[in-house]
Motif scaffolding. Structure first.
Motif, short mmCIF file in Angstrom:
data_model
loop_
_atom_site.label_atom_id
_atom_site.label_comp_id
_atom_site.label_asym_id
_atom_site.label_seq_id
_atom_site.Cartn_x
_atom_site.Cartn_y
_atom_site.Cartn_z
N LYS A 220 2.47 0.70 5.40
CA LYS A 220 1.43 -0.12 4.38
C LYS A 220 2.41 -0.81 3.46
CE LYS A 220 -0.61 2.41 0.81
NZ LYS A 220 -1.43 3.84 0.14
N ASP B 281 4.99 -4.72 2.87
CA ASP B 281 4.62 -6.17 2.93
C ASP B 281 4.59 -7.30 3.74
OD1 ASP B 281 4.61 -5.49 0.27
OD2 ASP B 281 6.26 -6.90 -0.58
N LYS C 295 3.50 -10.24 6.54
CA LYS C 295 3.45 -11.49 7.30
C LYS C 295 3.32 -11.78 8.39
CE LYS C 295 4.21 -16.24 5.59
NZ LYS C 295 5.48 -17.19 5.19
N PHE D 67 -0.06 -9.54 3.53
CA PHE D 67 -0.11 -7.87 2.75
C PHE D 67 0.23 -7.71 1.73
CE2 PHE D 67 0.42 -3.03 2.51
CZ PHE D 67 -1.00 -3.71 1.87
N ASP D 68 0.47 -7.86 0.83
CA ASP D 68 0.69 -7.88 -0.49
C ASP D 68 0.78 -6.18 -1.02
OD1 ASP D 68 2.79 -8.23 -2.16
OD2 ASP D 68 0.97 -8.56 -3.70
N SER D 69 1.89 -5.51 -0.66
CA SER D 69 1.65 -3.65 -1.27
C SER D 69 1.25 -3.25 -2.19
CB SER D 69 2.95 -3.33 -0.80
OG SER D 69 3.82 -3.53 -1.38
N LYS E 235 -1.51 -5.32 -3.65
CA LYS E 235 -2.83 -4.52 -2.60
C LYS E 235 -4.23 -5.11 -2.33
CE LYS E 235 -2.24 -0.11 -5.06
NZ LYS E 235 -2.84 1.29 -5.85
N PHE F 177 -5.01 -8.46 1.17
CA PHE F 177 -4.53 -8.79 2.14
C PHE F 177 -4.96 -9.94 1.24
CE2 PHE F 177 -4.73 -5.56 4.17
CZ PHE F 177 -4.03 -5.75 5.43
N TYR G 256 -8.62 -13.96 -0.95
CA TYR G 256 -8.42 -12.23 -1.17
C TYR G 256 -9.19 -11.38 -0.34
CZ TYR G 256 -4.64 -15.42 -4.25
OH TYR G 256 -4.41 -16.54 -4.52
N VAL H 107 -5.01 -2.87 12.48
CA VAL H 107 -5.67 -3.58 12.22
C VAL H 107 -6.15 -4.17 13.85
CG1 VAL H 107 -5.04 -6.33 11.31
CG2 VAL H 107 -3.58 -4.02 10.14
N ILE I 210 -9.64 -3.89 9.07
CA ILE I 210 -8.49 -3.33 8.74
C ILE I 210 -9.35 -1.61 8.88
CG2 ILE I 210 -7.11 -2.26 6.30
CD1 ILE I 210 -6.68 -5.80 7.90
#
Ligand code: FRU
Length: 487
Positions: free
Chosen positions: A369, A371, A373, A388-390, A393, A395, A417, A429, A442
């Motif tokens: 979990k 960040d 790409k 993914f931007d933790s 939260k 994608f 998003y 994934v 996911i």
């Protein structure tokens, strides 16, 4: 002999019509070891037109066979979306010599009356087949269900309700769903309505479905209603929402006030599930497009494909129910996947991988979990990116650099998003790539994202980039080719 459909952008393991225009899946039904797919079809052009029902069959979703057109428009109108049932006990009387009829329940849409401004131009009708859907007879008593009050009145989904030994129909009337009951498929009584005060209403309601599912890891069973809306989806345009609740044979109720999306991507619409699928499974197929740009996509003499068939499930977390979906196992040929590659990426580090064949494959890996790409890449320098931007939260999907998108402004003008509120610290994934689409699953189908892509050359590589402040591990990256459904 089977024709091999191998044109540019032709999905190799996703169903598409051989030529002409396709939209919604219709009449999904399993009978005598065969999955039937009917679909909204206009054979004479690659844009929407007088609707027919196209037809195709498959035993296992690994090979498809195109069948003759099932239903043609007639004096009552175009043949809009609907469903099909096997009338085992011949309640309709359409059966003959002990043969159970296949009965299609669909909407007739009368363009002439609509143009004249008449209030009633959508009504329900029947047709039946005694030869596995090869030839059809329309019922002489059509239409069988008319409503003076609702001009949008369509897309009947009918199923057999064991508990009450009756047929139940759910259809949509603009901003709500209506439920009906019948003993013979011909005469229907309105038993309840649903949805006026619930869910997303960014577009008229379309293509409903209603079915029971077992909740994972517990004995509970719940009912799920699917409702598609042509506009107002989470990333623009068309999308499908769901409600989890109860159905007592008459009324569907759901505690859920706020809508939930079956798929966060832009390209999964009007999906419904199979009647009578084996092992009581709920097998779902959606139309892999969006009314925002469906008429403009740059394919050749056909337009649109279906999503992969997906098995739906229900999970309960913090007293909320979530619908999950994963492709049927037939497609996940993990055994043929090579040993997974693992990467330890330092802060800011990138890994570019040559992966010839990735354009028609399934990819799988475990990620943390953190960040990251991930992008599909090709020789033309194009990419389809998932980030993914933790912290937020989310994608974040980017197809603005993914190749051909000039055919429509909405297609490639923005990021998309997918909020992922409660993922575990590491999760899997799985990505199905097929020439002009990717479907991202996911954590075993907890979150799903489906999108069309039109790269000018086939995807041939993968890029991984650690965007987190720490070391980031990607484990067990595997790829397996998926054979064509046409050969
Ligand atoms: C959904 C839909 C249905 C209708 C059909 C017409 O995409 O608008 O409501 O029956 O398409 O082709």
């Amino acid at each position: 002999a089977t024709t091999i459909y191998d044109e540019n952008y032709r999905g190799q393991y996703h169903f598409s019509p051989e030529k002409g225009w396709m939209n919604d899946p219709n009449g999904l039904v399993y009978k005598d070891s065969m999955y039937h797919l009917f679909y909204q079809y206009y054979p004479n052009a690659t844009v929407w037109g007088p609707m027919h029902w196209g037809h195709a069959t498959t035993k296992n979703f690994k090979k498809w066979e195109h069948k003759p057109i099932a239903l043609y428009p007639d004096d009552l109108g175009f043949i809009f979306s609907g469903s099909a049932v096997v009338d085992v006990e011949n309640t309709s009387g359409f059966g003959k010599d002990g043969k159970a009829p296949l009965v299609a329940i669909f909407t007739h849409h009368n363009m002439k009356i609509e143009k004249e401004g008449g209030p009633v131009y959508q009504y329900q009708s029947l047709a039946y087949s005694l030869d596995e859907g090869e030839t059809w007879t329309k019922y002489e008593g059509n239409p069988i269900l008319v409503d003076e009050k609702n001009k949008d009145f369509r897309d009947p989904k009918v199923f057999w309700h064991k508990e009450t030994k009756s047929w139940i129909m759910v259809l949509v009337a603009g901003d709500h769903a209506k439920l009906y009951r019948s003993k013979n498929l011909k005469k229907w009584d309105n038993i309840s309505d649903f949805g006026l005060e619930q869910g997303a209403h960014g577009g008229v309601w379309e293509c409903p479905d209603l079915f029971k599912l077992k909740v994972k890891d517990n004995d509970e069973e719940k009912w799920v209603m699917l409702i598609s809306i042509g506009s107002g989806g989470p990333n623009g345009g068309s999308a499908t929402q769901y409600f989890v609740g109860d159905f007592d044979g008459t009324t569907f109720t759901s505690e859920q006030k706020v809508h939930r999306w079956l798929d966060w991507g832009t390209d999964n619409y009007a999906g419904v599930t199979y009647n009578d699928a084996p092992k009581n499974e709920r097998v779902f197929i959606g139309w892999m497009s969006n009314w925002q740009y469906a008429l403009k996509t740059p394919t050749g003499n056909w337009r649109s494909a279906m999503t992969l068939p997906r098995k739906l499930g229900l999970e309960k977390k913090d007293n909320k129910y979530y619908l999950t979906s994963s492709p049927l196992k037939e497609f996940l040929e993990l055994k043929s996947m090579a040993d997974g590659l693992s990467f330890d990426l330092k802060k800011g580090e990138q890994e570019t991988l040559d992966m010839p064949g990735v354009g028609q494959s399934v990819l799988q890996f475990k990620m943390e979990k953190k960040d990251l790409k991930f992008a599909l890449t090709n020789a033309a320098g194009e990419r389809a990116t998932m980030l993914f931007d933790s912290a937020s939260k989310l994608f974040i999907f980017d197809r603005t650099q993914s190749g051909n998108h000039g055919f429509n402004y909405e297609f490639g003008n923005k990021l998309h998003y997918m909020p992922v509120d409660d993922l575990p610290d590491t999760f899997e994934v799985t990505i199905y790539v097929d020439r002009s689409s990717w479907e991202v699953f996911i954590n075993d189908g907890q979150f799903v994202f489906t999108q069309q892509l039109f790269p000018s050359e086939e995807w041939s590589g993968v890029l991984l980039e650690n965007l987190s402040g720490n070391q980031n591990q990607i484990k067990g990256l595997k790829m397996a080719a998926i054979p064509s459904i046409w050969s």
